[in-house]
Enzyme design. Structure first.
Site, PDB file in Angstrom:
ATOM      1  CG  HIS A  97      -2.004   0.997   1.153  1.00 30.55           C
ATOM      2  ND1 HIS A  97      -1.777   2.333   1.389  1.00 30.55           N
ATOM      3  CD2 HIS A  97      -3.316   0.882   0.842  1.00 30.55           C
ATOM      4  CE1 HIS A  97      -2.920   2.983   1.216  1.00 30.55           C
ATOM      5  NE2 HIS A  97      -3.869   2.133   0.891  1.00 30.55           N
ATOM      6  CD  GLU A 146      -5.371   1.483  -3.094  1.00 29.25           C
ATOM      7  OE1 GLU A 146      -6.564   1.368  -2.832  1.00 29.25           O
ATOM      8  OE2 GLU A 146      -4.511   1.755  -2.235  1.00 29.25           O
TER       9      GLU A 146
HETATM   10  P1  PGA Z   1      -9.759   5.721   0.365  1.00 32.15           P
HETATM   11  O1  PGA Z   1      -8.534   4.730   0.606  1.00 32.15           O
HETATM   12  O2  PGA Z   1     -10.909   4.876  -0.106  1.00 32.15           O
HETATM   13  O3  PGA Z   1     -10.004   6.358   1.680  1.00 32.15           O
HETATM   14  O4  PGA Z   1      -9.328   6.689  -0.679  1.00 32.15           O
HETATM   15  C1  PGA Z   1      -8.261   3.693  -0.283  1.00 32.15           C
HETATM   16  C2  PGA Z   1      -7.058   2.929   0.157  1.00 32.15           C
HETATM   17  O5  PGA Z   1      -6.165   3.503   0.783  1.00 32.15           O
HETATM   18  O6  PGA Z   1      -6.959   1.703  -0.064  1.00 32.15           O
END
Ligand code: PGA
Length: 219
Positions: A97, A146
């Protein structure tokens, strides 16, 4: 992956007490009986050993995942939780992440080790990438696109760009691809598309059970 798509992953990060989480598990479990895909909850590491039996007691369809995994297999690593220690409790593990890369200086090399440890313990990695250029270690089947600008900001990527990124990732490997970054009940449907974006990774909008249930219903 063998679980049915779409795959929806709730990443609670460092939020919730056990009492909050227990109520969330009850509410969400009840609501997902008719959901056709797979829903995974990733609570704080400290609650994983309670979450798995709780979902079993509830007869819940919810799967459990961890938000991270140690780079070490086992041994003298104070504060770490090794994959082998949670192997019986989780099906999935989020690895790489961007918050781990940013705040804990996790590098491509280290993440490769984490993926190997997860695989050895029979845990399916959900590997996060920022774009098509992020190195994806061998053995990864699920990739979560992401973009950093979209995480926790309320400003998601456009569905068009997310889909184009997903196509690029799928051209590189036979990946199941998720989109993550400010996914909410009112935009989730614009991202998921059969064969292109196979699911979503949800942070903030997964914390409140009602909001998360409404997100699942919008799919
Ligand atoms: P968010 O986070 O939905 O708050 O943007 C997504 C993530 O960090 O996986």
């Amino acid at each position: 992956m063998s679980d049915p798509l779409p795959l929806v992953v709730a990443n609670h990060k460092a939020n919730k007490t056990w009492d909050d989480l227990a109520v969330w598990l009850e509410q969400v479990s009840q609501a997902i009986n008719d959901f056709q895909g797979t829903v995974v909850v990733c609570p704080s590491m400290v609650f994983i050993s309670e979450t798995s039996p709780k979902t079993k007691d509830l007869g819940s369809k919810l799967k459990v995942g961890s938000q991270d995994i140690s780079q070490f297999e086992k041994g003298a690593y104070t504060g770490e939780v090794a994959a082998s220690q949670i192997a019986d409790l989780v099906t999935y593990a989020i690895i790489g992440h961007s918050e781990r890369r940013q705040h804990f200086q996790e590098t491509d090399e280290l993440l490769k080790t984490k993926v190997q440890n997860a695989k050895r313990a029979n845990i399916t990695p959900i590997f996060c990438v920022q774009d098509e250029n992020t190195q994806v270690p061998g053995g990864v089947d699920i990739v979560a696109y992401e973009p950093v600008f979209a995480i926790g900001t309320g400003t998601p990527d456009t569905p068009q760009n997310a889909k184009s990124l997903s196509r690029k990732l799928k051209a590189k490997g036979k990946y199941t691809v998720l989109y993550g970054g400010s996914v909410h009940p009112n935009n989730v449907k614009s991202f998921i598309q059969k064969g292109i974006i196979d699911g979503v990774l949800v942070g903030s909008a997964s914390l409140d059970a009602e909001k998360f249930i409404s997100l699942l219903k919008s799919i």
